[in-house]
Every structure is written in structure tokens, then in C-alpha cells.
Design an enzyme around this catalytic site. Structure first.
Site, PDB file in Angstrom:
ATOM      1  CB  CYS A 157     -30.928  59.422  -3.689  1.00 27.32           C
ATOM      2  SG  CYS A 157     -30.367  60.642  -4.890  1.00 27.32           S
ATOM      3  CG  ASP A 158     -31.428  59.034  -9.240  1.00 23.79           C
ATOM      4  OD1 ASP A 158     -30.652  59.189  -8.279  1.00 23.79           O
ATOM      5  OD2 ASP A 158     -31.102  59.301 -10.405  1.00 23.79           O
TER       6      ASP A 158
END
Length: 369
Positions: A157-158
Site C-alpha cells: 500500500c505504501d
């Protein structure tokens, strides 16, 4: 003695409530932002952080630059723009060394923002050339964490903070829809893979989907902060009437609603978003990104100020309380991928970037121009 102790306790309680109730003034927001920005530039190559000095093009610094550009636009001096331009010139406006990896695209956000201000084609050509190559040779790997070259796609997700806003900015600058089309395909793939439809939050990566921490699902605060801030940075580049904008706005609003419900009484967000009881330590990087995103929503008329304004103000005051006298933002969790530890005397450059991003929108929210 007992009366004196009681009186002192009542005085401290009174001061606490007075502090919490104080109105946020734009000039004070600007002053604390300047202090934090100046401290970070002065200590840019020092080891006040959890880690060793990062390469100037590393994602950690890329996240710093995202916030520093926003501060530079507010500052009364060009020294911040000059500092950023010097970094770009020293590295020939190139992205970092991995061609496909989202982390190494992050610095491109700063390059493209500087291009918007100065119009120097050299600032965007290397990024454009690299992204054109990626589109002609798209990664074919699966999103699963154990797939070969899996991080050539946005499978954690980063990554949704690091690379997608660069694609959106490049689309906005060039008006070439191929950049937006690539962004949409890959962003949807990541969201289908990592977004929890019940909780309206993102798992950090595939490894956390089935994990439980003290019985709760594991949603890493900074990981979701990366996503939430990244959504704002994408939305800023798109036509608000477009179906692409509406797609991102839908995710943004769902996350905003959830974040409002799980903010801690102290004003921050727990490192494991659903596990406040088990992670009471404040953490300022994820929380600053949430404040940035929520304040942006109010400023842009997509969130109700009556509903979200108090959460933003409480959050901002909490973040400011963790800035040292010298200007260091404390309680920034070190590099990681999951809930962990944070300390008052530890910081990181990406935390500063998040704080400056938050301040840029809090400033507007309270009347700053």
C-alpha cells in the site's frame, strides 16, 4: 499541603483544557512549519533519525520533498525552492536507480511540481522518458508477495503514495491520457488486492490480510497514511468532473469516514488503526498524513467542516505538541511495514514531509492565504 496539591492539579487541568480549546492561528501554523522545515534542512545529513543518512533520491527523502514543496509555496523566502532545485540539479533530475519500483519514483513528485513553477523541461524529461519505457514494457508479475519481481507493480500500500501521484502529475502537465490510463489500471489492481471492503482501509501487503494482532485486523497507520495522502495528491491533478476523479474520491471518502471514527481521544491515530488499546504511543507520520487529507477535504468542499473540523484541529494540536523546541518532529516511527515503536526523541525525514503537508492544509483551513 493537600490544599496546595489540589490547587496545583486543578491549575494543570485548566491549562490543559485551555490549550486544547485555543484557536489555531494561521501565523502560528506558518511559524511552526518554518521551524520544522529549517531544522530538517539543517540536519538533512545528520543522524538524528532511526536510520543512517538516506540517499537524496531515496523514497524517504522523496516524501520529505512532497511536503517541502508545499511549504516552499507558503514561505516568505525562495531558499526552500532553491534547496529543492539544487537537489534536482545535482542528480540531473533523474529518478532513483530501480526502474519499476514505486519507491524510486517518489522524488518525481518534486521534479514535476518544480516544473509547474519554473517551466524548465529538463526537470521532467528523465521522468517522462522512464515512464514511457514502463508503459511500453509493463511489468507482467502477479501481485502476490512471493511472485517473482512482485514489487515491479504496486503490490504494497505504501506504493500508492510513491508512484501514482507522479503519473497523475505527468498526465496533468502533458495532457497525454496514456499516463492516466496506466495509473488507473494499476491503481485498481492494487485496490482490488489490498482494500478491505468492510473496514475501508488498506492492508500493507498480502502478508497482513489474514494476520491478527490481539484479535484485530492489522491496518498499519502510516501505510494507510501513505494511501490517504497519495489520494489527495492524485485528486489535485484531475478534473473534478471526470470519472477517474470520482473513482479516487469514492475511496477517499470511505477512508475519511473510517478515520474519523477511530481517531484517539488524544488526537493521533494508533499505529495499528483498530488496536488503540495495544498501541497507545503517539505516532506522527501516519497521523500527519491523515490530518493533511482530512483538512484538504474540508478546504475543497468534499468533507463537511462541521463533521470533520474538530478532528483536524485536535490532530494538528497533537502533532504540534510533539515538535521540540529546536524544531524536530518527534514520535516518528522508523522505517517498517507494520505497527511498532515510536519515541519522543526519534524522527525521520518522511515524518517532516507529512507534517509540512498537514500544515499546508491546516493553514488554509484557518484562513491562511
Amino acid at each position: 499541603m493537600k490544599i496546595t496539591t489540589i490547587a496545583f492539579s486543578l491549575m494543570m487541568i485548566s491549562l490543559t483544557f485551555t490549550s486544547q480549546g485555543q484557536e489555531i492561528k494561521p501565523i502560528e501554523v506558518k511559524q511552526i512549519m518554518e521551524k520544522v522545515a529549517d531544522w530538517q534542512i539543517f540536519n538533512f545529513r545528520n543522524t538524528f533519525t532511526h536510520e543512517k543518512f538516506h540517499h537524496p533520491l531515496d523514497w524517504t527523502n522523496g516524501a520529505l520533498y512532497v511536503g517541502m514543496v508545499k511549504w516552499a509555496a507558503m514561505a516568505d523566502s525562495d531558499k526552500y525552492y532553491n534547496w529543492l532545485k539544487n537537489i534536482g540539479r545535482e542528480h540531473d533530475w533523474k529518478l532513483y536507480y530501480r526502474k519499476y519500483h514505486a519507491d524510486d519514483h517518489t522524488v518525481g513528485q518534486m521534479y514535476l511540481d518544480l516544473y509547474k513553477k519554473y517551466g524548465n523541461q529538463n526537470m521532467i524529461e528523465p521522468t517522462k522518458k522512464q515512464f514511457d519505457f514502463i508503459m511500453l514494457h509493463p511489468a507482467q508479475t502477479k501481485m502476490n508477495w512471493d511472485a517473482l519481481y512482485c514489487q515491479d507493480r504496486w503490490n504494497w500500500c505504501d506504493a500508492l503514495f510513491m508512484s501514482p501521484p507522479v503519473w497523475a502529475k505527468l498526465y496533468n502537465i502533458t495532457k497525454e491520457k496514456k499516463y492516466l490510463d496506466f495509473l488507473m489500471v494499476e491503481y485498481k489492481a492494487t485496490t482490488d488486492f489490498l482494500f478491505d471492503e468492510d473496514e475501508n482501509l488498506y492492508y500493507r501487503d498480502e502478508n497482513y490480510i489474514e494476520k491478527r494482532d490481539n484479535g484485530t485486523k492489522v491496518f498499519w497507520a502510516r501505510g494507510n497514511g501513505w494511501v490517504f495522502a497519495g489520494l489527495v495528491n492524485i485528486l489535485n491533478e484531475l478534473d473534478s468532473k471526470s470519472h477517474e476523479y470520482k473513482y479516487f474520491l469514492n475511496i477517499y471518502k470511505r477512508m475519511a469516514e473510517k478515520l474519523l471514527k477511530i481517531q484517539t481521544p488524544e488526537g493521533h491515530w494508533a499505529m495499528s488503526l483498530l488496536g488503540q488499546k495495544y498501541y497507545p504511543t503517539p505516532e506522527t507520520s501516519g497521523s500527519s498524513f491523515f490530518i493533511y487529507g482530512l483538512a484538504w477535504g474540508i478546504n475543497n468542499g468534499v468533507l463537511d467542516k462541521a463533521k470533520y473540523g474538530k478532528a483536524v484541529d485536535k490532530g494538528w494540536k497533537a502533532m504540534v505538541s510533539h515538535v521540540t523546541e529546536d524544531g524536530m518532529l518527534g514520535y516518528v516511527q522508523g522505517i517498517g511495514e507494520a505497527p511498532g515503536k515510536a519515541y519522543a526523541d526519534k524522527t525521520e525525514v518522511y515524518g517532516t514531509g507529512a507534517f509540512l503537508s498537514a500544515g499546508s492544509e491546516v493553514y488554509k483551513l484557518h484562513g491562511g492565504l
